[in-house]
Motif scaffolding. Structure first.
Motif, PDB file in Angstrom:
ATOM      1  N   GLU A   1      28.918 -19.081  19.860  1.00 22.77           N
ATOM      2  CA  GLU A   1      29.910 -17.579  19.232  1.00 22.77           C
ATOM      3  C   GLU A   1      30.056 -16.776  20.340  1.00 22.77           C
ATOM      4  O   GLU A   1      30.791 -16.025  20.470  1.00 22.77           O
ATOM      5  CB  GLU A   1      29.170 -17.723  17.586  1.00 22.77           C
ATOM      6  N   ILE A   2      28.453 -16.166  21.279  1.00 21.21           N
ATOM      7  CA  ILE A   2      29.056 -15.717  21.965  1.00 21.21           C
ATOM      8  C   ILE A   2      30.316 -15.669  23.281  1.00 21.21           C
ATOM      9  O   ILE A   2      30.847 -14.510  23.595  1.00 21.21           O
ATOM     10  CB  ILE A   2      27.422 -15.946  23.259  1.00 21.21           C
TER      11      ILE A   2
ATOM     12  N   LEU B   1      18.038  -3.419  26.673  1.00 18.05           N
ATOM     13  CA  LEU B   1      19.576  -3.993  26.618  1.00 18.05           C
ATOM     14  C   LEU B   1      20.703  -3.772  26.713  1.00 18.05           C
ATOM     15  O   LEU B   1      22.243  -4.220  26.697  1.00 18.05           O
ATOM     16  CB  LEU B   1      19.074  -5.211  25.485  1.00 18.05           C
ATOM     17  N   GLN B   2      20.605  -2.739  26.763  1.00 17.53           N
ATOM     18  CA  GLN B   2      21.998  -2.068  26.884  1.00 17.53           C
ATOM     19  C   GLN B   2      22.608  -1.296  28.204  1.00 17.53           C
ATOM     20  O   GLN B   2      23.690  -1.265  28.037  1.00 17.53           O
ATOM     21  CB  GLN B   2      22.087  -0.456  25.982  1.00 17.53           C
ATOM     22  N   VAL B   3      21.651  -1.036  28.944  1.00 19.50           N
ATOM     23  CA  VAL B   3      21.848  -0.935  30.500  1.00 19.50           C
ATOM     24  C   VAL B   3      20.179  -1.748  30.803  1.00 19.50           C
ATOM     25  O   VAL B   3      19.534  -0.939  31.522  1.00 19.50           O
ATOM     26  CB  VAL B   3      21.314   0.660  30.512  1.00 19.50           C
TER      27      VAL B   3
ATOM     28  N   ILE C   1      28.920  -2.742  32.706  1.00 20.56           N
ATOM     29  CA  ILE C   1      28.198  -2.332  31.228  1.00 20.56           C
ATOM     30  C   ILE C   1      28.358  -3.374  29.908  1.00 20.56           C
ATOM     31  O   ILE C   1      27.567  -3.796  29.501  1.00 20.56           O
ATOM     32  CB  ILE C   1      28.227  -0.879  30.926  1.00 20.56           C
ATOM     33  N   LEU C   2      29.348  -3.638  29.684  1.00 22.18           N
ATOM     34  CA  LEU C   2      30.028  -3.033  28.256  1.00 22.18           C
ATOM     35  C   LEU C   2      29.533  -5.032  28.541  1.00 22.18           C
ATOM     36  O   LEU C   2      29.133  -5.997  27.026  1.00 22.18           O
ATOM     37  CB  LEU C   2      30.865  -3.287  27.740  1.00 22.18           C
ATOM     38  N   ILE C   3      29.425  -5.906  29.296  1.00 20.76           N
ATOM     39  CA  ILE C   3      29.874  -7.323  29.039  1.00 20.76           C
ATOM     40  C   ILE C   3      28.728  -7.939  29.074  1.00 20.76           C
ATOM     41  O   ILE C   3      28.293  -9.155  28.131  1.00 20.76           O
ATOM     42  CB  ILE C   3      30.632  -8.131  30.614  1.00 20.76           C
ATOM     43  N   SER C   4      27.436  -7.282  29.711  1.00 23.68           N
ATOM     44  CA  SER C   4      26.173  -7.247  29.410  1.00 23.68           C
ATOM     45  C   SER C   4      25.350  -6.706  28.411  1.00 23.68           C
ATOM     46  O   SER C   4      24.411  -7.980  27.984  1.00 23.68           O
ATOM     47  CB  SER C   4      25.371  -6.477  30.932  1.00 23.68           C
ATOM     48  N   GLN C   5      26.081  -5.768  27.984  1.00 25.60           N
ATOM     49  CA  GLN C   5      25.696  -4.891  26.775  1.00 25.60           C
ATOM     50  C   GLN C   5      25.629  -5.896  25.655  1.00 25.60           C
ATOM     51  O   GLN C   5      24.174  -6.608  24.777  1.00 25.60           O
ATOM     52  CB  GLN C   5      26.227  -3.951  27.053  1.00 25.60           C
ATOM     53  N   SER C   6      26.688  -6.737  25.707  1.00 19.23           N
ATOM     54  CA  SER C   6      26.904  -7.046  24.603  1.00 19.23           C
ATOM     55  C   SER C   6      26.583  -9.093  24.383  1.00 19.23           C
ATOM     56  O   SER C   6      26.352  -8.911  23.198  1.00 19.23           O
ATOM     57  CB  SER C   6      28.821  -7.156  24.587  1.00 19.23           C
TER      58      SER C   6
END
Length: 615
Positions: free
Chosen positions: A454-455, A546-548, A436-441
């Motif tokens: 930069e990403i 974009l968060q989930v 989740i965190l990797i995708s969300q970021s």
């Protein structure tokens, strides 16, 4: 966005967002109250139209300025107490440089010796001793009291002095420049305040984030404004009348045209946001407050609101479960109250709704900071049993509806409580927290126009922090900070290495990632619970979330439900909706506050109709 995404909660939890500057903000400057967790705005006071108006009594106003070096915050304390000998004080903190956002004060102490409080939603606290121009009188409050204290939040401990005032003192602004940036995904109103003291401050008015320390340099008709905290520069030419500066804003690679105009101070006034869906009385249902003790965990008592439809003898019921971070019963986010909107719609259509303050928030007791999703599931079980004992509720038709992390908790409870009648997942997760965190970021940075190079750099730093957080046995806080900075250092620029920003960001990340909540979230597999469901399930996700990310999560959820004993489930991806189920353009977090819609009406109808059609 934060330089290290993991260093602030905005990209680390399955967020119920607070605002964060679309412009690249250093996380060390976002340590303040608001808009730092994309997780949003910390819970607001539970003052709604359902509640009784505040009674008369003693009222006080205190004003203070917090200098966080690269950002200046103006705070107003609004305190209230009954006019009796045993004063019980309540209050809020108004943050003038965060869009006049208000934050409830927890553990408030106000007497002749001390003024102190916590803001649990932001893990902040203030401690001070009172000084008085007159001899303290235990029965009469002096009008000339001041405080000399410390504001503590995360690794920061800053001096903060509050002065008792009758009104907020005006800011001595000599010149105000305003303009609008066309940042592709949104238009941002910005301002530079030039003060009589010589200080210059930058504000992003649209995003309710201000007080960033800036500098101004003049060379003939050339004017240069610099904002070091967000690595931004504005260069332009001033006209002969001195009323306009035409130039270019640069922050990162792509320059943006910007014209600054000398403006009246009224340009700084922030209009209250329009929230047309927030329920207004009269209400065609009954409303009552409750307090339930969690028998499984000492010191946890949950307070909330139950809405009961008129004319229904034994009503079906739903328990609303909020997303990550400390949330109030309305799941208040940037002035939106989605849980109240849901409760209002359902109860108008014959369905009872229970919504509650998370432990440690509002009127609920307990420690939110030390709890994990397992603990929050325990709270929901206590509320479920409470509803089952209410003879106004049909005990065979009580379901759970969770948003974001709540969509993870609902199946945790239902998999172990065979009497749960149904579950509804709103933007629920189907993969573990690390994914989740990797995708969300990545999605949020892409939507904000951050360059690909930069990403990738931030992704490497993020993975380093996640890997350290997953170590077993867990690292101590000090060991985590040391190892994290050593591993991230090769990815930092010379400018970052020369500042204290990187170390502070890592310290903030360490404090969060070593918490029990994070360690559980990173490795927990939601599909383990989904595969055990025996009750009906409704799964809703927004196409532009974009968060989930629905492309990542819905396939996993579908596969788990297909493998479960449940024979009645529906999975729907709803077009043009974001993480909050608002109709949106991009899905970016920066839109949440700007959109007037709290929840798309189609979603409300879909939830209601699905519940009422269950056998």
């Amino acid at each position: 966005m934060a330089r290290f995404n993991m260093a602030s909660r905005n990209l680390t939890r399955v967020v119920e967002p607070q605002l964060a500057l679309l412009l690249v903000l250093a996380s060390c400057l976002q340590f303040m109250l608001a808009p730092t967790q994309l997780h949003a705005q910390p819970p607001q006071p539970n003052a709604t139209a359902e509640q009784e108006p505040e009674g008369k009594g003693v009222q006080e106003m205190w004003y203070g300025t917090l200098d966080a070096e690269s950002r200046i915050f103006r705070f107003v304390l609004e305190l209230r107490a009954d006019d009796n000998d045993d004063k019980q004080w309540t209050g809020t903190l108004l943050s003038l440089d965060e869009g006049r956002a208000k934050f409830p004060l927890d553990s408030l102490r106000r007497d002749d010796q001390q003024l102190s409080f916590e803001i649990k939603a932001s893990s902040a606290r203030f401690e001070s001793q009172l000084a008085d121009a007159e001899k303290p009188n235990a029965k009469k409050l002096s009008a000339d009291k001041t405080t000399g204290g410390k504001w503590k939040q995360g690794p920061a401990s800053l001096d903060l002095n509050f002065v008792r005032v009758d009104a907020v003192p005006p800011e001595n602004i000599t010149t105000l420049w305003t303009g609008q940036l066309n940042a592709v995904v949104q238009k941002l109103d910005v301002a530079f305040r030039e003060l009589a003291s010589g200080q210059v401050l930058f504000d992003s008015l649209s995003q309710r984030a201000g007080g960033f320390v800036a500098t101004k340099t003049i060379n003939g008709d050339e004017v240069l404004f610099e904002v070091p905290a967000i690595k931004a520069k504005f260069t332009g030419k001033q006209n002969a009348e001195g009323s306009e500066i035409v130039g270019s804003w640069r922050q990162g690679i792509v320059p943006l045209s910007l014209t600054l105009t000398k403006s009246d101070l009224k340009a700084l006034e922030v209009a209250p946001p329009k929230r047309p869906q927030t329920p207004q009385p009269p209400f065609p249902y009954d409303t009552e407050d409750f307090n339930v003790t969690n028998p499984e965990q000492a010191g946890v008592a949950l307070a909330g609101t139950l809405t009961l439809p008129h004319g229904v003898e034994r009503a079906p019921a739903v328990i609303l479960i909020s997303g990550s971070g400390p949330q109030d019963r309305d799941e208040t986010i940037v002035d939106h109250k989605p849980f109240w909107v849901i409760a209002d719609h359902l109860s108008r259509n014959g369905i009872a709704v229970l919504r509650f303050d998370d432990r440690g928030v509002g009127k609920s007791q307990g420690n939110h900071a030390t709890a994990t999703s397992v603990d929050f599931a325990s709270d929901v079980r206590a509320l479920f049993q409470y509803l089952r004992s209410d003879d106004r509720i049909d005990a065979s038709r009580i379901g759970l509806c969770g948003h974001s992390e709540g969509g993870l908790i609902a199946p945790m409870v239902a998999a172990r409580e065979p009497d749960v009648a149904f579950v509804i997942l709103l933007a629920g997760t189907g993969v573990n927290g690390e994914e989740i965190l990797i995708s969300q970021s990545r999605l949020l940075l892409e939507a904000s126009g951050v360059p690909a190079v930069e990403i990738e750099r931030q992704a490497k730093s993020q993975q380093i922090l996640i890997d350290l957080a997953k170590q077993s046995p867990p690292l101590s806080l000090d060991a985590f900070k040391t190892q994290a900075f050593a591993a991230i250092e090769p990815h930092l620029s010379q400018e970052e290495l020369a500042s204290e920003q990187a170390k502070l960001s890592v310290a903030q990340a360490a404090a969060q990632l070593t918490s029990p909540w994070f360690r559980f979230f990173l490795s927990h597999e939601p599909t383990d619970d989904l595969k055990q469901l025996t009750c009906p399930a409704l799964v809703l996700n927004g196409e532009k979330d974009l968060q989930v990310d629905p492309k990542l999560n819905l396939p996993a959820i579908k596969a788990a439900l297909k493998a479960s004993p449940s024979t009645h489930y529906q999975v729907v991806e709803l077009p043009k909706l974001n993480h909050l189920f608002q109709t949106c353009q991009t899905g970016n977090v920066s839109e949440y506050a700007e959109i007037e819609e709290t929840i798309n009406p189609q979603v409300l109808s879909l939830i209601t109709d699905w519940i009422l059609q269950l056998p």
